[in-house]
Design a protein around this motif. Sequence first.
Motif, PDB file in Angstrom:
ATOM      1  N   ILE A   1      -5.606 -13.112  -0.591  1.00  0.00           N
ATOM      2  CA  ILE A   1      -4.860 -14.238  -1.130  1.00  0.00           C
ATOM      3  C   ILE A   1      -4.080 -14.926  -0.015  1.00  0.00           C
ATOM      4  O   ILE A   1      -3.992 -14.410   1.096  1.00  0.00           O
ATOM      5  CB  ILE A   1      -3.903 -13.795  -2.255  1.00  0.00           C
ATOM      6  N   CYS A   2      -3.514 -16.085  -0.317  1.00  0.00           N
ATOM      7  CA  CYS A   2      -2.668 -16.808   0.633  1.00  0.00           C
ATOM      8  C   CYS A   2      -1.246 -16.856   0.096  1.00  0.00           C
ATOM      9  O   CYS A   2      -1.025 -17.051  -1.097  1.00  0.00           O
ATOM     10  CB  CYS A   2      -3.171 -18.238   0.824  1.00  0.00           C
ATOM     11  N   SER A   3      -0.286 -16.673   0.996  1.00  0.00           N
ATOM     12  CA  SER A   3       1.122 -16.763   0.607  1.00  0.00           C
ATOM     13  C   SER A   3       1.520 -18.224   0.493  1.00  0.00           C
ATOM     14  O   SER A   3       0.740 -19.136   0.793  1.00  0.00           O
ATOM     15  CB  SER A   3       1.987 -16.037   1.630  1.00  0.00           C
ATOM     16  N   MET A   4       2.757 -18.451   0.080  1.00  0.00           N
ATOM     17  CA  MET A   4       3.240 -19.824  -0.094  1.00  0.00           C
ATOM     18  C   MET A   4       3.246 -20.607   1.216  1.00  0.00           C
ATOM     19  O   MET A   4       3.145 -21.823   1.205  1.00  0.00           O
ATOM     20  CB  MET A   4       4.651 -19.812  -0.694  1.00  0.00           C
ATOM     21  N   ASP A   5       3.341 -19.906   2.354  1.00  0.00           N
ATOM     22  CA  ASP A   5       3.312 -20.594   3.651  1.00  0.00           C
ATOM     23  C   ASP A   5       1.911 -20.595   4.265  1.00  0.00           C
ATOM     24  O   ASP A   5       1.746 -20.770   5.455  1.00  0.00           O
ATOM     25  CB  ASP A   5       4.333 -19.990   4.610  1.00  0.00           C
TER      26      ASP A   5
ATOM     27  N   GLU B   1      -3.924  -9.637   3.164  1.00  0.00           N
ATOM     28  CA  GLU B   1      -5.020  -8.729   2.848  1.00  0.00           C
ATOM     29  C   GLU B   1      -4.729  -8.012   1.531  1.00  0.00           C
ATOM     30  O   GLU B   1      -3.644  -7.481   1.311  1.00  0.00           O
ATOM     31  CB  GLU B   1      -5.196  -7.690   3.952  1.00  0.00           C
ATOM     32  N   VAL B   2      -5.712  -8.005   0.646  1.00  0.00           N
ATOM     33  CA  VAL B   2      -5.601  -7.340  -0.646  1.00  0.00           C
ATOM     34  C   VAL B   2      -6.644  -6.229  -0.687  1.00  0.00           C
ATOM     35  O   VAL B   2      -7.808  -6.453  -0.361  1.00  0.00           O
ATOM     36  CB  VAL B   2      -5.842  -8.343  -1.803  1.00  0.00           C
ATOM     37  N   LEU B   3      -6.219  -5.027  -1.080  1.00  0.00           N
ATOM     38  CA  LEU B   3      -7.141  -3.902  -1.160  1.00  0.00           C
ATOM     39  C   LEU B   3      -7.890  -3.874  -2.481  1.00  0.00           C
ATOM     40  O   LEU B   3      -9.053  -3.523  -2.543  1.00  0.00           O
ATOM     41  CB  LEU B   3      -6.394  -2.587  -0.969  1.00  0.00           C
ATOM     42  N   GLY B   4      -7.214  -4.211  -3.550  1.00  0.00           N
ATOM     43  CA  GLY B   4      -7.860  -4.187  -4.856  1.00  0.00           C
ATOM     44  C   GLY B   4      -6.854  -4.319  -5.981  1.00  0.00           C
ATOM     45  O   GLY B   4      -5.698  -4.614  -5.766  1.00  0.00           O
ATOM     46  N   VAL B   5      -7.340  -4.077  -7.195  1.00  0.00           N
ATOM     47  CA  VAL B   5      -6.563  -4.222  -8.408  1.00  0.00           C
ATOM     48  C   VAL B   5      -6.351  -2.846  -9.024  1.00  0.00           C
ATOM     49  O   VAL B   5      -7.281  -2.035  -9.077  1.00  0.00           O
ATOM     50  CB  VAL B   5      -7.296  -5.140  -9.411  1.00  0.00           C
ATOM     51  N   VAL B   6      -5.132  -2.576  -9.488  1.00  0.00           N
ATOM     52  CA  VAL B   6      -4.828  -1.360 -10.240  1.00  0.00           C
ATOM     53  C   VAL B   6      -4.708  -1.787 -11.690  1.00  0.00           C
ATOM     54  O   VAL B   6      -3.818  -2.549 -12.050  1.00  0.00           O
ATOM     55  CB  VAL B   6      -3.516  -0.713  -9.752  1.00  0.00           C
ATOM     56  N   LYS B   7      -5.633  -1.334 -12.519  1.00  0.00           N
ATOM     57  CA  LYS B   7      -5.635  -1.744 -13.932  1.00  0.00           C
ATOM     58  C   LYS B   7      -5.078  -0.628 -14.808  1.00  0.00           C
ATOM     59  O   LYS B   7      -5.031   0.523 -14.416  1.00  0.00           O
ATOM     60  CB  LYS B   7      -7.064  -2.067 -14.373  1.00  0.00           C
TER      61      LYS B   7
ATOM     62  N   LYS C   1       0.845  -1.205   0.000  1.00  0.00           N
ATOM     63  CA  LYS C   1       0.000   0.000   0.000  1.00  0.00           C
ATOM     64  C   LYS C   1       0.876   1.248   0.000  1.00  0.00           C
ATOM     65  O   LYS C   1       0.560   2.238  -0.669  1.00  0.00           O
ATOM     66  CB  LYS C   1      -0.916  -0.029   1.231  1.00  0.00           C
ATOM     67  N   GLN C   2       1.987   1.206   0.719  1.00  0.00           N
ATOM     68  CA  GLN C   2       2.885   2.362   0.778  1.00  0.00           C
ATOM     69  C   GLN C   2       3.435   2.698  -0.615  1.00  0.00           C
ATOM     70  O   GLN C   2       3.454   3.863  -1.009  1.00  0.00           O
ATOM     71  CB  GLN C   2       4.039   2.078   1.740  1.00  0.00           C
TER      72      GLN C   2
END
Length: 70
Positions: free
Chosen positions: A53-57, A62-68, A36-37
Amino acid sequence: MTNENHQPFFLTLDINDHLLHNCMLDFGASTNVMTKQVMDQLNLRISRPYHNICSMDSKRIEVLGVVKYL
């Protein structure tokens, strides 16, 4: 085993008149992720919300959104 002949390739990107140094792009990824920063420093805006989403572990990220259209 690491092959010393294939080091990561880092770029400097110009996004919204801001230079972002030492970027490593994964051209095979369906989505690239940034903090976010970094998003705020580049003056980017979320185009649409997105799910977490989930990381490899298996930790939840937390995901805020998509920048298209960057």
